[in-house]
Design an enzyme around this catalytic site. Structure first.
Site, mmCIF file in Angstrom:
data_model
loop_
_atom_site.group_PDB
_atom_site.id
_atom_site.type_symbol
_atom_site.label_atom_id
_atom_site.label_comp_id
_atom_site.label_asym_id
_atom_site.label_seq_id
_atom_site.Cartn_x
_atom_site.Cartn_y
_atom_site.Cartn_z
ATOM 1 N N GLY A 43 0.772 -1.253 0.000
ATOM 2 C CA GLY A 43 0.000 0.000 0.000
ATOM 3 C C GLY A 43 0.795 1.291 0.000
ATOM 4 O O GLY A 43 0.313 2.310 -0.468
ATOM 5 N N GLU A 97 4.042 3.984 5.997
ATOM 6 C CA GLU A 97 2.798 3.217 5.925
ATOM 7 C C GLU A 97 1.764 3.968 5.097
ATOM 8 O O GLU A 97 1.774 5.196 5.060
ATOM 9 C CB GLU A 97 2.231 3.026 7.340
ATOM 10 C CG GLU A 97 2.525 1.667 7.958
ATOM 11 C CD GLU A 97 1.660 0.553 7.392
ATOM 12 O OE1 GLU A 97 1.215 0.638 6.229
ATOM 13 O OE2 GLU A 97 1.445 -0.423 8.122
ATOM 14 N N ASP A 101 -4.704 1.710 10.985
ATOM 15 C CA ASP A 101 -6.112 1.401 11.241
ATOM 16 C C ASP A 101 -6.224 0.868 12.677
ATOM 17 O O ASP A 101 -6.254 1.642 13.623
ATOM 18 C CB ASP A 101 -6.528 0.385 10.168
ATOM 19 C CG ASP A 101 -7.994 0.034 10.184
ATOM 20 O OD1 ASP A 101 -8.823 0.902 10.451
ATOM 21 O OD2 ASP A 101 -8.324 -1.136 9.915
ATOM 22 N N THR A 102 -6.226 -0.434 12.867
ATOM 23 C CA THR A 102 -6.267 -0.963 14.237
ATOM 24 C C THR A 102 -4.959 -0.692 14.978
ATOM 25 O O THR A 102 -4.924 -0.688 16.202
ATOM 26 C CB THR A 102 -6.493 -2.494 14.239
ATOM 27 O OG1 THR A 102 -5.383 -3.119 13.584
ATOM 28 C CG2 THR A 102 -7.783 -2.872 13.549
ATOM 29 N N GLY A 103 -3.876 -0.515 14.222
ATOM 30 C CA GLY A 103 -2.557 -0.306 14.837
ATOM 31 C C GLY A 103 -1.783 -1.601 14.994
ATOM 32 O O GLY A 103 -0.606 -1.588 15.361
ATOM 33 N N LYS A 129 -6.714 6.290 10.848
ATOM 34 C CA LYS A 129 -8.104 6.122 11.295
ATOM 35 C C LYS A 129 -8.078 5.864 12.798
ATOM 36 O O LYS A 129 -8.257 4.722 13.234
ATOM 37 C CB LYS A 129 -8.738 4.897 10.611
ATOM 38 C CG LYS A 129 -9.060 5.067 9.151
ATOM 39 C CD LYS A 129 -10.043 4.003 8.676
ATOM 40 C CE LYS A 129 -9.363 2.884 7.960
ATOM 41 N NZ LYS A 129 -10.273 1.964 7.250
ATOM 42 N N ASP A 157 -5.736 -0.446 -1.734
ATOM 43 C CA ASP A 157 -6.490 -1.347 -2.608
ATOM 44 C C ASP A 157 -7.725 -1.929 -1.957
ATOM 45 O O ASP A 157 -7.859 -1.961 -0.736
ATOM 46 C CB ASP A 157 -5.607 -2.529 -2.993
ATOM 47 C CG ASP A 157 -5.382 -3.457 -1.801
ATOM 48 O OD1 ASP A 157 -4.888 -2.975 -0.768
ATOM 49 O OD2 ASP A 157 -5.725 -4.645 -1.897
HETATM 50 P P1 XMP Z 1 -3.895 -2.178 10.876
HETATM 51 O O1 XMP Z 1 -5.314 -2.539 11.231
HETATM 52 O O2 XMP Z 1 -2.965 -3.277 11.225
HETATM 53 O O3 XMP Z 1 -3.972 -2.074 9.320
HETATM 54 O O4 XMP Z 1 -3.508 -0.841 11.455
HETATM 55 C C1 XMP Z 1 -3.012 -1.523 8.573
HETATM 56 C C2 XMP Z 1 -3.160 -2.003 7.149
HETATM 57 O O5 XMP Z 1 -4.507 -2.309 6.817
HETATM 58 C C3 XMP Z 1 -4.823 -1.877 5.526
HETATM 59 N N1 XMP Z 1 -5.962 -0.946 5.596
HETATM 60 C C4 XMP Z 1 -6.614 -0.453 4.548
HETATM 61 N N2 XMP Z 1 -6.428 -0.656 3.226
HETATM 62 N N3 XMP Z 1 -8.207 0.824 2.778
HETATM 63 C C5 XMP Z 1 -7.240 -0.016 2.348
HETATM 64 O O6 XMP Z 1 -7.082 -0.168 1.145
HETATM 65 C C6 XMP Z 1 -8.460 1.085 4.079
HETATM 66 O O7 XMP Z 1 -9.349 1.866 4.417
HETATM 67 C C7 XMP Z 1 -7.611 0.398 5.012
HETATM 68 N N4 XMP Z 1 -7.546 0.403 6.368
HETATM 69 C C8 XMP Z 1 -6.518 -0.429 6.670
HETATM 70 C C9 XMP Z 1 -3.586 -1.214 4.991
HETATM 71 O O8 XMP Z 1 -2.905 -2.121 4.147
HETATM 72 C C10 XMP Z 1 -2.745 -0.910 6.204
HETATM 73 O O9 XMP Z 1 -1.366 -0.935 5.945
HETATM 74 MG MG MG Z 2 -3.834 -3.241 1.776
#
Ligand code: XMP
Ligand code: MG
Length: 174
Positions: A43, A97, A101-103, A129, A157
């Site tokens: 990403g 990055e 998202d969740t971290g 987020k 994606d």
């Molecule tokens: P975490 O939850 O581990 O996630 O913080 C990080 C990875 O999750 C993917 N991610 C997304 N990909 N749209 C996307 O295309 C989104 O809204 C999204 N939210 C999380 C992403 O690969 C990120 O590195």
């Molecule tokens: Mg992804």
């Protein structure tokens, strides 16, 4: 299946923000100090390509593959799918990055890379987020903070699609 896409950040907004971010990042390092820029695949590749061109010091580009997402939902389990080739010991590492998202991914990466004794470890993300956090994790610089929306484009994606959009869009699944 086609999706309804709504532009959230257009190319000009992203370009302006990336330039600001480059200037801020450059200030973290001594002049002439080399930065090992580590892109988290896949990403981050579009953001990273722009970000490194907003840095003027010496850099190395490295990539690391992780996966935690299937479709629009995190599976929760972070896996390294492609490890770094380079030794990061005593290097100034900058993780790039696409989105936090969740971290969980970043927490895992921070712990894994810290164990390899870099001189410093900082993290920059294009998008954040914060409302989705499951674990508290430090992000040194964020491009844009967004609501709990699934976004695509500019590297991000949905099942490998839409990475080439030159903007960030909200995906309305229909
Ligand atoms: P975490 O939850 O581990 O996630 O913080 C990080 C990875 O999750 C993917 N991610 C997304 N990909 N749209 C996307 O295309 C989104 O809204 C999204 N939210 C999380 C992403 O690969 C990120 O590195
Ligand atoms: Mg992804």
């Amino acid at each position: 299946m086609n999706h309804d896409l709504q532009v959230l950040f257009d190319p000009a907004q992203i370009a302006t923000r990336v330039r600001q971010m480059g200037a801020e990042i450059q200030g973290w390092y001594d002049p002439g100090e080399a930065i090992m820029v580590v892109g988290v695949l896949k990403g981050s590749f579009v953001f990273m390509a722009d970000l490194v061109r907003a840095l003027d010091g010496p850099i190395n580009c490295e990539f690391l593959g992780v996966s935690s997402y299937v479709g629009t939902h995190s599976s929760g389990a972070v896996q390294i799918t492609q490890d770094l080739r380079a030794d990061i010991a005593d290097k100034h590492v900058l993780i790039v990055e696409d989105i936090v998202d969740t971290g969980l991914t970043l927490d895992y990466l921070r712990r894994t890379l810290m164990a390899r004794n870099p001189a410093s470890l900082r993290v920059v993300a294009l998008l954040d987020k914060p409302s989705r956090r499951k674990i508290e994790v430090e992000v040194d610089l964020v491009g844009f903070t967004i609501e709990d929306l699934f976004v695509v484009g500019f590297g991000l994606d949905l099942d490998q699609r839409y990475r080439n959009l030159p903007y960030v869009a909200v995906l309305q699944q229909g």
